[in-house]
Design a protein around this motif. Structure first.
Motif, PDB file in Angstrom:
ATOM      1  N   GLU A   1     -32.387  10.006  17.856  1.00 43.50           N
ATOM      2  CA  GLU A   1     -31.859  10.988  18.804  1.00 43.50           C
ATOM      3  C   GLU A   1     -31.803  12.391  18.192  1.00 43.50           C
ATOM      4  N   GLU A   2     -31.297  12.480  16.962  1.00 40.29           N
ATOM      5  CA  GLU A   2     -31.205  13.787  16.298  1.00 40.29           C
ATOM      6  C   GLU A   2     -32.589  14.392  16.083  1.00 40.29           C
ATOM      7  N   LEU A   3     -33.526  13.570  15.628  1.00 43.94           N
ATOM      8  CA  LEU A   3     -34.883  14.062  15.382  1.00 43.94           C
ATOM      9  C   LEU A   3     -35.544  14.499  16.682  1.00 43.94           C
ATOM     10  N   SER A   4     -35.372  13.732  17.729  1.00 47.19           N
ATOM     11  CA  SER A   4     -35.996  14.084  19.009  1.00 47.19           C
ATOM     12  C   SER A   4     -35.411  15.381  19.570  1.00 47.19           C
ATOM     13  N   ILE A   5     -34.110  15.581  19.432  1.00 47.81           N
ATOM     14  CA  ILE A   5     -33.493  16.825  19.902  1.00 47.81           C
ATOM     15  C   ILE A   5     -33.979  18.000  19.066  1.00 47.81           C
ATOM     16  N   TYR A   6     -34.059  17.813  17.753  1.00 53.35           N
ATOM     17  CA  TYR A   6     -34.549  18.890  16.879  1.00 53.35           C
ATOM     18  C   TYR A   6     -35.978  19.284  17.257  1.00 53.35           C
ATOM     19  N   LEU A   7     -36.836  18.296  17.428  1.00 51.48           N
ATOM     20  CA  LEU A   7     -38.234  18.587  17.774  1.00 51.48           C
ATOM     21  C   LEU A   7     -38.343  19.246  19.146  1.00 51.48           C
ATOM     22  N   ALA A   8     -37.527  18.817  20.090  1.00 48.63           N
ATOM     23  CA  ALA A   8     -37.547  19.425  21.425  1.00 48.63           C
ATOM     24  C   ALA A   8     -37.048  20.864  21.372  1.00 48.63           C
ATOM     25  N   GLN A   9     -36.024  21.128  20.546  1.00 52.15           N
ATOM     26  CA  GLN A   9     -35.511  22.494  20.417  1.00 52.15           C
ATOM     27  C   GLN A   9     -36.511  23.412  19.742  1.00 52.15           C
ATOM     28  N   HIS A  10     -37.363  22.864  18.888  1.00 56.87           N
ATOM     29  CA  HIS A  10     -38.353  23.653  18.153  1.00 56.87           C
ATOM     30  C   HIS A  10     -39.770  23.331  18.630  1.00 56.87           C
ATOM     31  N   ARG A  11     -39.891  23.150  19.932  1.00 54.14           N
ATOM     32  CA  ARG A  11     -41.174  22.709  20.497  1.00 54.14           C
ATOM     33  C   ARG A  11     -42.316  23.674  20.204  1.00 54.14           C
ATOM     34  N   ASP A  12     -42.058  24.973  20.169  1.00 57.26           N
ATOM     35  CA  ASP A  12     -43.138  25.924  19.891  1.00 57.26           C
ATOM     36  C   ASP A  12     -43.696  25.713  18.486  1.00 57.26           C
ATOM     37  N   ASP A  13     -42.825  25.495  17.513  1.00 56.61           N
ATOM     38  CA  ASP A  13     -43.270  25.230  16.146  1.00 56.61           C
ATOM     39  C   ASP A  13     -44.038  23.914  16.069  1.00 56.61           C
ATOM     40  N   VAL A  14     -43.586  22.908  16.820  1.00 55.23           N
ATOM     41  CA  VAL A  14     -44.260  21.611  16.839  1.00 55.23           C
ATOM     42  C   VAL A  14     -45.653  21.753  17.445  1.00 55.23           C
ATOM     43  N   LEU A  15     -45.750  22.502  18.535  1.00 59.81           N
ATOM     44  CA  LEU A  15     -47.054  22.696  19.171  1.00 59.81           C
ATOM     45  C   LEU A  15     -48.019  23.434  18.254  1.00 59.81           C
ATOM     46  N   VAL A  16     -47.529  24.395  17.499  1.00 52.19           N
ATOM     47  CA  VAL A  16     -48.368  25.107  16.524  1.00 52.19           C
ATOM     48  C   VAL A  16     -48.817  24.129  15.443  1.00 52.19           C
ATOM     49  N   ALA A  17     -47.908  23.301  14.952  1.00 54.46           N
ATOM     50  CA  ALA A  17     -48.238  22.324  13.911  1.00 54.46           C
ATOM     51  C   ALA A  17     -49.269  21.306  14.396  1.00 54.46           C
ATOM     52  N   LEU A  18     -49.204  20.956  15.679  1.00 50.83           N
ATOM     53  CA  LEU A  18     -50.163  20.006  16.262  1.00 50.83           C
ATOM     54  C   LEU A  18     -51.450  20.677  16.724  1.00 50.83           C
ATOM     55  N   LEU A  19     -51.555  21.965  16.478  1.00 54.01           N
ATOM     56  CA  LEU A  19     -52.711  22.777  16.868  1.00 54.01           C
ATOM     57  C   LEU A  19     -52.913  22.814  18.379  1.00 54.01           C
ATOM     58  N   ALA A  20     -51.843  22.620  19.118  1.00 55.68           N
ATOM     59  CA  ALA A  20     -51.901  22.691  20.577  1.00 55.68           C
ATOM     60  C   ALA A  20     -51.605  24.105  21.056  1.00 55.68           C
ATOM     61  N   LYS A  21     -51.137  24.928  20.154  1.00 56.56           N
ATOM     62  CA  LYS A  21     -50.779  26.302  20.498  1.00 56.56           C
ATOM     63  C   LYS A  21     -51.087  27.180  19.297  1.00 56.56           C
TER      64      LYS A  21
ATOM     65  N   PRO B   1     -50.392  30.188  16.727  1.00 55.46           N
ATOM     66  CA  PRO B   1     -49.166  30.861  16.266  1.00 55.46           C
ATOM     67  C   PRO B   1     -49.120  32.292  16.778  1.00 55.46           C
ATOM     68  N   THR B   2     -47.909  32.779  17.002  1.00 55.17           N
ATOM     69  CA  THR B   2     -47.770  34.163  17.441  1.00 55.17           C
ATOM     70  C   THR B   2     -48.028  35.071  16.254  1.00 55.17           C
ATOM     71  N   LYS B   3     -48.643  36.203  16.534  1.00 52.41           N
ATOM     72  CA  LYS B   3     -48.943  37.155  15.469  1.00 52.41           C
ATOM     73  C   LYS B   3     -47.671  37.891  15.088  1.00 52.41           C
ATOM     74  N   LYS B   4     -47.563  38.198  13.799  1.00 54.83           N
ATOM     75  CA  LYS B   4     -46.401  38.948  13.329  1.00 54.83           C
ATOM     76  C   LYS B   4     -46.534  40.391  13.792  1.00 54.83           C
ATOM     77  N   SER B   5     -45.395  40.981  14.076  1.00 58.42           N
ATOM     78  CA  SER B   5     -45.415  42.355  14.563  1.00 58.42           C
ATOM     79  C   SER B   5     -45.769  43.304  13.431  1.00 58.42           C
ATOM     80  N   PRO B   6     -46.399  44.458  13.750  1.00 59.53           N
ATOM     81  CA  PRO B   6     -46.776  45.436  12.731  1.00 59.53           C
ATOM     82  C   PRO B   6     -45.565  45.982  11.973  1.00 59.53           C
ATOM     83  N   VAL B   7     -44.402  46.008  12.622  1.00 61.83           N
ATOM     84  CA  VAL B   7     -43.196  46.516  11.965  1.00 61.83           C
ATOM     85  C   VAL B   7     -42.832  45.623  10.791  1.00 61.83           C
ATOM     86  N   LYS B   8     -42.903  44.304  10.980  1.00 61.53           N
ATOM     87  CA  LYS B   8     -42.567  43.379   9.907  1.00 61.53           C
ATOM     88  C   LYS B   8     -43.567  43.501   8.760  1.00 61.53           C
TER      89      LYS B   8
END
Length: 106
Positions: free
Chosen positions: A55-75, A77-84
């Motif tokens: 349950e804890e792992l599933s909630i964590y992964l759901a809360q961080h779905r964008d990072d998971v999708l990037v890791a799975l190459l389904a999305k 990654p967002t580009k870092k802003s020029p300011v950073k």
């Protein structure tokens, strides 16, 4: 007298969380739906997880779905802003370019 609208997310007959706006309540409900789906995936896995760990792992992964999708190459990654990038480059330029040698007194 003031009137407030509240949006309550109810899961399995239990009040999960209350929100002041519908969008936040819908996002939270969607995250919980994803977590429920992930629990089902973990149940079919050959890896044994306790119910609480699953349950804890599933909630964590759901809360961080964008990072998971990037890791799975389904999305992508967002580009870092020029300011950073500029701030990082500025910090690198301020750093001492000659590192101290081991054993040398400063």
């Amino acid at each position: 007298m003031a009137v407030e609208s509240r949006f309550v997310v109810i899961r399995h007959g239990v009040e999960a969380k209350t929100f002041m706006d519908k969008k936040s309540a819908d996002e939270y409900d969607k995250m919980l739906d994803m977590a429920d789906n992930l629990v089902n995936v973990f149940a079919k896995s050959p890896i044994e997880l306790s119910d609480s760990a699953s349950e804890e792992l599933s909630i964590y992964l759901a809360q961080h779905r964008d990072d998971v999708l990037v890791a799975l190459l389904a999305k992508k990654p967002t580009k870092k802003s020029p300011v950073k990038k500029a701030a990082k480059k500025s910090a690198e330029n301020k750093a001492d370019p000659t590192p101290a040698k081991l054993g040398e007194a400063s």
